[in-house]
Write a protein that holds these residues in place. Structure first.
Motif, short mmCIF file in Angstrom:
data_model
loop_
_atom_site.label_atom_id
_atom_site.label_comp_id
_atom_site.label_asym_id
_atom_site.label_seq_id
_atom_site.Cartn_x
_atom_site.Cartn_y
_atom_site.Cartn_z
N ASN A 165 2.89 11.82 -16.73
CA ASN A 165 1.78 10.59 -17.43
C ASN A 165 2.42 9.30 -17.62
O ASN A 165 3.15 8.41 -18.23
CB ASN A 165 2.77 11.19 -19.44
CG ASN A 165 0.84 10.10 -20.22
OD1 ASN A 165 0.58 9.14 -19.67
ND2 ASN A 165 1.14 10.30 -21.05
N LYS A 166 1.87 8.65 -16.34
CA LYS A 166 2.33 7.45 -16.46
C LYS A 166 1.59 6.48 -15.97
O LYS A 166 0.60 6.64 -15.34
CB LYS A 166 3.15 7.47 -14.30
CG LYS A 166 2.48 7.92 -13.01
CD LYS A 166 3.08 7.58 -12.03
CE LYS A 166 2.49 8.28 -10.51
NZ LYS A 166 2.65 9.90 -11.09
N GLU A 167 1.53 4.57 -15.92
CA GLU A 167 0.83 3.85 -16.01
C GLU A 167 1.31 2.75 -14.94
O GLU A 167 2.79 2.31 -14.75
CB GLU A 167 0.85 3.17 -17.26
CG GLU A 167 0.42 1.14 -17.32
CD GLU A 167 0.16 1.23 -18.54
OE1 GLU A 167 -0.46 0.67 -19.83
OE2 GLU A 167 1.49 0.79 -18.74
N ARG A 183 2.28 6.80 -7.07
CA ARG A 183 0.90 7.63 -7.37
C ARG A 183 1.40 8.82 -7.27
O ARG A 183 0.88 9.96 -7.80
CB ARG A 183 0.13 7.05 -7.19
CG ARG A 183 -1.34 6.17 -7.26
CD ARG A 183 -1.96 6.11 -6.28
NE ARG A 183 -2.68 6.88 -5.94
CZ ARG A 183 -3.95 6.80 -6.93
NH1 ARG A 183 -3.91 6.19 -8.28
NH2 ARG A 183 -4.38 8.08 -7.00
N SER A 184 1.71 9.20 -6.33
CA SER A 184 2.60 10.97 -5.87
C SER A 184 4.54 11.06 -6.37
O SER A 184 4.38 12.23 -6.03
CB SER A 184 2.93 10.59 -4.18
OG SER A 184 1.92 10.39 -3.87
N GLU A 199 0.41 -0.69 0.05
CA GLU A 199 -0.19 -0.50 -0.05
C GLU A 199 0.81 1.33 -0.07
O GLU A 199 0.78 2.13 -0.99
CB GLU A 199 -1.00 -0.26 1.10
CG GLU A 199 -2.10 1.22 0.94
CD GLU A 199 -2.18 0.77 2.45
OE1 GLU A 199 -4.10 1.94 2.48
OE2 GLU A 199 -3.14 0.03 2.73
N LYS A 200 1.75 1.55 1.14
CA LYS A 200 2.96 2.46 0.68
C LYS A 200 3.77 2.75 -0.01
O LYS A 200 3.81 3.84 -0.86
CB LYS A 200 4.03 2.25 1.76
CG LYS A 200 2.70 2.21 3.17
CD LYS A 200 4.47 2.14 4.46
CE LYS A 200 3.44 1.90 5.88
NZ LYS A 200 4.64 2.04 6.63
N ILE A 201 3.81 1.34 -1.05
CA ILE A 201 4.69 1.88 -2.37
C ILE A 201 3.71 2.41 -3.75
O ILE A 201 4.00 2.71 -4.32
CB ILE A 201 5.78 0.27 -2.60
CG1 ILE A 201 6.58 1.22 -3.98
CG2 ILE A 201 4.89 -0.62 -3.35
CD1 ILE A 201 7.86 1.60 -2.79
N ILE A 202 2.66 1.80 -3.66
CA ILE A 202 1.66 1.93 -4.65
C ILE A 202 1.36 4.08 -4.05
O ILE A 202 1.52 4.47 -5.40
CB ILE A 202 -0.12 1.80 -4.54
CG1 ILE A 202 0.80 -0.10 -4.74
CG2 ILE A 202 -0.93 2.05 -5.42
CD1 ILE A 202 -0.60 -0.72 -4.86
N GLU A 203 1.05 4.54 -2.51
CA GLU A 203 1.00 5.91 -2.82
C GLU A 203 2.24 6.90 -2.96
O GLU A 203 2.00 7.77 -3.86
CB GLU A 203 1.26 5.71 -1.51
CG GLU A 203 0.60 6.86 -0.57
CD GLU A 203 0.29 7.54 1.05
OE1 GLU A 203 -0.52 8.36 1.08
OE2 GLU A 203 -0.24 6.43 1.76
N ALA A 204 2.99 5.83 -2.71
CA ALA A 204 4.71 6.28 -3.33
C ALA A 204 4.62 6.55 -5.43
O ALA A 204 5.16 7.23 -5.22
CB ALA A 204 5.86 6.09 -2.54
#
Length: 232
Positions: free
Chosen positions: A30-32, A24-25, A17-22
């Motif tokens: 323009n990222k996938e 996303r930030s 969860e922390k890595i996905i949040e990081a």
């Protein structure tokens, strides 16, 4: 340019969860984001399915654990960006440093960029001496065959032009994928850069998975893929 961020994941319920949040930030417009769950059985899949599916572009589930190489192969096939970046799920590499990794490709100087833990002045957590010594030995052995002067072949922080990495057939299913990719990139004659990165390594108690058997496989992969090159 669109950047596809491929996150191989196995039993990372404490960090996913922390890595996905990081990610996303991260400072990339323009990222996938593509997560490949490699048969996790610790609750990671529950988090991904019930809480995190809306936070990323794709989640691909391997029904059984097949290894990092297999997860990367799946992620590369699914990626649609111009650049593909590998982000491990364990928080050892910071998404804040994506601009460092991407700049040589975006500026047209490089086709592949490796984040090195052994160059530059960025902070590193001080941990295992023998891991460092083993990595340096593997790097030296690989460099002797490829005639490259890399400093960190086992880094999990890499970026590639998508067309380049998709053109390479990845055969290794587990951690032997790192020297395999380098051997096959060297064969293409592509432009490879290294950049210094920070590194927040973790202990085995904190979830680190790589061990001495992976080092043995890396030696095998260096010999296998470079000697195959020499014979063609």
């Amino acid at each position: 340019m669109k950047v596809s961020i491929v996150i191989p994941c196995y039993n990372e319920k404490n960090t996913i969860e922390k890595i996905i949040e990081a990610v996303r930030s991260a400072p990339v417009e323009n990222k996938e984001i593509i997560v490949i769950d490699d048969g996790s059985n610790d609750g990671t899949q529950t988090l991904l399915r019930e809480k995190l599916s809306g936070a990323v572009d794709q989640i691909i589930y391997h029904p059984t654990n097949r290894g990092k190489g297999a997860a990367l192969r799946t992620g590369f096939e699914a990626a649609s960006g111009d650049i593909i970046l590998i982000q491990d799920a364990d928080l050892e590499y910071s998404p804040e440093e994506y601009p460092l990794l991407l700049e040589p490709i975006i500026s047209g100087k490089a086709d592949a960029v490796f984040g090195s833990r052994f160059m530059g002045g960025r902070p590193h957590r001080v941990l295992f001496f023998w891991h460092m010594a083993g990595n340096r030995f593997l790097t030296l052995l690989s460099n002797m065959f490829t005639n490259l002067n890399l400093t960190d072949i086992e880094t999990g922080y890499k970026a590639f032009e998508a067309s380049l990495i998709k053109s390479i057939k990845i055969e290794e299913d587990r951690f032997g994928v790192e020297p395999e990719i380098i051997a096959k990139l060297a064969r293409t004659g592509c432009r490879i850069y290294e950049v210094g990165i920070s590194y927040s390594g973790r202990t085995y108690a904190e979830g680190k998975k790589i061990n001495w058997t992976d080092g043995v496989r890396a030696i095998y992969a260096i010999l296998k893929y470079n000697l195959k090159w020499c014979q063609t």
